[in-house]
Structures are given as structure tokens and as C-alpha cells.
Scaffold this active site. Sequence first.
Site, mmCIF file in Angstrom:
data_model
loop_
_atom_site.group_PDB
_atom_site.id
_atom_site.type_symbol
_atom_site.label_atom_id
_atom_site.label_comp_id
_atom_site.label_asym_id
_atom_site.label_seq_id
_atom_site.Cartn_x
_atom_site.Cartn_y
_atom_site.Cartn_z
ATOM 1 N N LYS A 13 2.023 6.136 0.502
ATOM 2 C CA LYS A 13 2.166 7.479 -0.093
ATOM 3 C C LYS A 13 1.514 8.560 0.773
ATOM 4 C CE LYS A 13 0.042 6.341 -3.921
ATOM 5 N NZ LYS A 13 -0.256 4.923 -3.683
ATOM 6 N N ARG A 88 -0.481 9.000 -12.986
ATOM 7 C CA ARG A 88 -0.744 7.567 -12.844
ATOM 8 C C ARG A 88 -0.618 6.824 -14.153
ATOM 9 N NH1 ARG A 88 -3.586 7.503 -7.846
ATOM 10 N NH2 ARG A 88 -3.992 5.380 -7.210
ATOM 11 N N ARG A 122 -6.765 -0.233 6.953
ATOM 12 C CA ARG A 122 -6.696 1.228 6.917
ATOM 13 C C ARG A 122 -8.031 1.870 7.312
ATOM 14 N NH1 ARG A 122 -4.664 3.812 1.643
ATOM 15 N NH2 ARG A 122 -6.157 2.329 0.792
ATOM 16 N N ARG A 152 -12.412 2.807 3.429
ATOM 17 C CA ARG A 152 -12.618 3.277 2.063
ATOM 18 C C ARG A 152 -13.395 2.254 1.242
ATOM 19 N NH1 ARG A 152 -7.065 5.729 -0.280
ATOM 20 N NH2 ARG A 152 -7.599 4.301 -1.961
ATOM 21 N N ARG A 163 -6.860 -2.852 -8.126
ATOM 22 C CA ARG A 163 -6.040 -1.631 -8.092
ATOM 23 C C ARG A 163 -4.556 -1.976 -8.272
ATOM 24 N NH1 ARG A 163 -7.784 0.298 -2.509
ATOM 25 N NH2 ARG A 163 -6.037 1.740 -2.661
HETATM 26 P P1 AP5 Z 1 -1.396 4.823 2.905
HETATM 27 O O1 AP5 Z 1 -0.394 5.846 3.300
HETATM 28 O O2 AP5 Z 1 -2.836 5.172 3.000
HETATM 29 O O3 AP5 Z 1 -1.035 4.274 1.431
HETATM 30 P P2 AP5 Z 1 -1.228 4.929 0.007
HETATM 31 O O4 AP5 Z 1 -0.008 4.593 -0.792
HETATM 32 O O5 AP5 Z 1 -1.610 6.361 0.124
HETATM 33 O O6 AP5 Z 1 -2.393 4.016 -0.530
HETATM 34 P P3 AP5 Z 1 -3.683 4.400 -1.367
HETATM 35 O O7 AP5 Z 1 -4.574 3.197 -1.279
HETATM 36 O O8 AP5 Z 1 -4.213 5.724 -0.943
HETATM 37 O O9 AP5 Z 1 -3.094 4.483 -2.781
HETATM 38 P P4 AP5 Z 1 -3.869 4.474 -4.079
HETATM 39 O O10 AP5 Z 1 -2.820 4.956 -5.000
HETATM 40 O O11 AP5 Z 1 -4.494 3.186 -4.430
HETATM 41 O O12 AP5 Z 1 -5.133 5.415 -3.774
HETATM 42 P P5 AP5 Z 1 -5.518 6.874 -4.198
HETATM 43 O O13 AP5 Z 1 -6.303 7.472 -3.113
HETATM 44 O O14 AP5 Z 1 -4.355 7.596 -4.755
HETATM 45 O O15 AP5 Z 1 -1.098 3.509 3.751
HETATM 46 C C1 AP5 Z 1 -1.948 2.387 3.662
HETATM 47 C C2 AP5 Z 1 -2.102 1.736 5.051
HETATM 48 O O16 AP5 Z 1 -0.839 1.222 5.438
HETATM 49 C C3 AP5 Z 1 -2.521 2.720 6.164
HETATM 50 O O17 AP5 Z 1 -3.369 2.061 7.052
HETATM 51 C C4 AP5 Z 1 -1.196 3.100 6.820
HETATM 52 O O18 AP5 Z 1 -1.368 3.442 8.181
HETATM 53 C C5 AP5 Z 1 -0.388 1.829 6.657
HETATM 54 N N1 AP5 Z 1 1.043 2.072 6.481
HETATM 55 C C6 AP5 Z 1 1.635 3.096 5.776
HETATM 56 N N2 AP5 Z 1 2.969 2.981 5.801
HETATM 57 C C7 AP5 Z 1 3.256 1.851 6.522
HETATM 58 C C8 AP5 Z 1 4.459 1.199 6.898
HETATM 59 N N3 AP5 Z 1 5.672 1.674 6.540
HETATM 60 N N4 AP5 Z 1 4.363 0.054 7.614
HETATM 61 C C9 AP5 Z 1 3.151 -0.435 7.993
HETATM 62 N N5 AP5 Z 1 1.957 0.146 7.682
HETATM 63 C C10 AP5 Z 1 2.012 1.266 6.950
HETATM 64 O O19 AP5 Z 1 -6.500 6.571 -5.436
HETATM 65 C C11 AP5 Z 1 -7.736 5.939 -5.240
HETATM 66 C C12 AP5 Z 1 -8.486 5.862 -6.553
HETATM 67 O O20 AP5 Z 1 -8.717 7.191 -7.058
HETATM 68 C C13 AP5 Z 1 -7.763 5.133 -7.690
HETATM 69 O O21 AP5 Z 1 -7.949 3.735 -7.637
HETATM 70 C C14 AP5 Z 1 -8.437 5.779 -8.914
HETATM 71 O O22 AP5 Z 1 -9.708 5.228 -9.138
HETATM 72 C C15 AP5 Z 1 -8.622 7.235 -8.469
HETATM 73 N N6 AP5 Z 1 -7.493 8.112 -8.841
HETATM 74 C C16 AP5 Z 1 -6.687 8.821 -7.996
HETATM 75 N N7 AP5 Z 1 -5.754 9.505 -8.675
HETATM 76 C C17 AP5 Z 1 -5.971 9.235 -9.985
HETATM 77 C C18 AP5 Z 1 -5.313 9.619 -11.180
HETATM 78 N N8 AP5 Z 1 -4.236 10.425 -11.169
HETATM 79 N N9 AP5 Z 1 -5.804 9.145 -12.369
HETATM 80 C C19 AP5 Z 1 -6.882 8.340 -12.402
HETATM 81 N N10 AP5 Z 1 -7.534 7.924 -11.294
HETATM 82 C C20 AP5 Z 1 -7.087 8.358 -10.103
HETATM 83 MG MG MG Z 2 -3.311 7.464 -0.384
#
Ligand code: AP5
Ligand code: MG
Length: 205
Positions: A13, A88, A122, A152, A163
Site C-alpha cells: 500500500k 480498517r 522492509r 519498524r 497483524r
Molecule cells: P509496503 O508498501 O510498506 O506495504 P504496506 O501495505 O504499506 O504494509 P504496512 O505494513 O505498512 O501495512 P499495515 O497496514 O500493516 O501498516 P500501517 O502502517 O497501515 O511494502 C512492504 C514491503 O514490501 C516493503 O519493503 C516494500 O519495498 C516491499 N514491496 C512492496 N511492493 C512489493 C512488490 N510488488 N513486490 C515485492 N516487494 C514489494 O499500520 C500499522 C499499525 O498502525 C496497525 O497495525 C495499527 O496498529 C495502526 N493503525 C494504522 N491505521 C489504523 C487504523 N485506521 N485504525 C486502527 N489502527 C491503525
Molecule cells: Mg504502509
Amino acid sequence: MNIIIMGAPGSGKGTQAALICKAHDLPHVSTGDLLRKNIADGTELGKQAKAFMDAGKLVPDELVIALLKNRIAETDCKNGFLLDGFPRNAKQAEVLGGIVDIDVALYLETDLDKLADRAANRRVCLKCGYSTSADKAPDGKCKECGEPLVIRDDDKREVVENRLKVYAANTAPLVEYYKAKGVLKTVDGMQSIEAVNAAIEAALK
Ligand code: AP5
Ligand code: MG
């Protein structure tokens, strides 16, 4: 244009959001990045959110909804934005629908078994949200702002597994929710970063 990007943890994402925002001149509104910034800055919100995030749990709705509302009320969001990590759960989707219309909900469909490895490799910049994989950043520095890249706190394997469970129970049902609204566009997220981006651009046309 108001866009949501959805998908499991590690589905890409943030990676795709950065490309879409650059191409379409949209602000990238990532609740995860905003929460991590609050933790890094030592704010009250950051202190409240940290334990939930470190355990791979959702941060309580009232905290995240207030954060989101404040962010999208800023002037740079008035002509559109890209939401990453929000909504979410059903409650967040309802609240969002009461504030703005969503034009497109992009869903990155991925093979959940492969995502823990992506998370383990990552590296992220806590200052600007830039994210990449370890092999693409041998100097350990952010390409955007030069800050050191870090692992992270919630990318430990057992936390990633939690997660993924939280995602399946709370967030995955939103795919059907946006499909029913007629705005869902599904993209195969297991392709290369460039191929995923090309598929997204085709879906946005
Ligand atoms: P990356 O692009 O970083 O993936 P991502 O989908 O953004 O993954 P996240 O871990 O950030 O998602 P998440 O939803 O768990 O975390 P968030 O920060 O939103 O890619 C991942 C890796 O893969 C990278 O190294 C990249 O280079 C590689 N990659 C990407 N595309 C690729 C491809 N096509 N092929 C190969 N490699 C690839 O949330 C974190 C925490 O915050 C949650 O757990 C929760 O506690 C809290 N939180 C956030 N939003 C909310 C909400 N709305 N409500 C409640 N809690 C929330
Ligand atoms: Mg992300």
C-alpha cells in the site's frame, strides 16, 4: 479524486501510494505513518497508540478517527487525497462515508503467506514515511530526506502474524463493502512493483 488503497499488511500500500500520489499530485494520508510520527515526536496520541501498534492490534477507533478527520480537514486535501490504512473496520468505513465520497477503492490482492517475508525485509524512514526493502537501501539512508532507515517495531515475525489475523477479521470484509458501493478496483499485488503500478494506473483511467 478521493482514493483508498486497501490490502493486507505488507501488500504494498505505502509503496504504491507514493507512486500514485506523485503521478496524480495527491497528498498521501497514511494513518500508520501519522501514528508513527506521533510516537517519534512523543505526543500524547503517540503514547496511547504505541502499545497497540507494537502488539499488532488496531489503535482504538476514537483516536484514529480524530486523527484522520483532522488530517483531511487540512487545505492540501481539499481537492482530493489518497488514504492508506484507513478505514480498517466497518465503523471507520461508515464514519468516512459520512464525511466524503470515495471515488475509487483500490484493493491490492496478495498471497498472505508471502507477506511476512516482505515485512521482515522492509526498512522505513520515520521522518517522511519512505519505505523500501533492505537490499534496495545498502547505505541505510532515506532516498527522500537522508534520515537513517529503521526496522519498524511491529515488523517482528510474531507481530506481523498478529497483524495478518487482525486484518483478516476486521479489514478484509471492507473489500465487499466497497464492491457493493461500485467503487472497487482489484489489482494483483504479487507482481513486481512496476507491474502493480501499471495495473493501478490502468484501473484509475
Ligand atoms: P509496503 O508498501 O510498506 O506495504 P504496506 O501495505 O504499506 O504494509 P504496512 O505494513 O505498512 O501495512 P499495515 O497496514 O500493516 O501498516 P500501517 O502502517 O497501515 O511494502 C512492504 C514491503 O514490501 C516493503 O519493503 C516494500 O519495498 C516491499 N514491496 C512492496 N511492493 C512489493 C512488490 N510488488 N513486490 C515485492 N516487494 C514489494 O499500520 C500499522 C499499525 O498502525 C496497525 O497495525 C495499527 O496498529 C495502526 N493503525 C494504522 N491505521 C489504523 C487504523 N485506521 N485504525 C486502527 N489502527 C491503525
Ligand atoms: Mg504502509
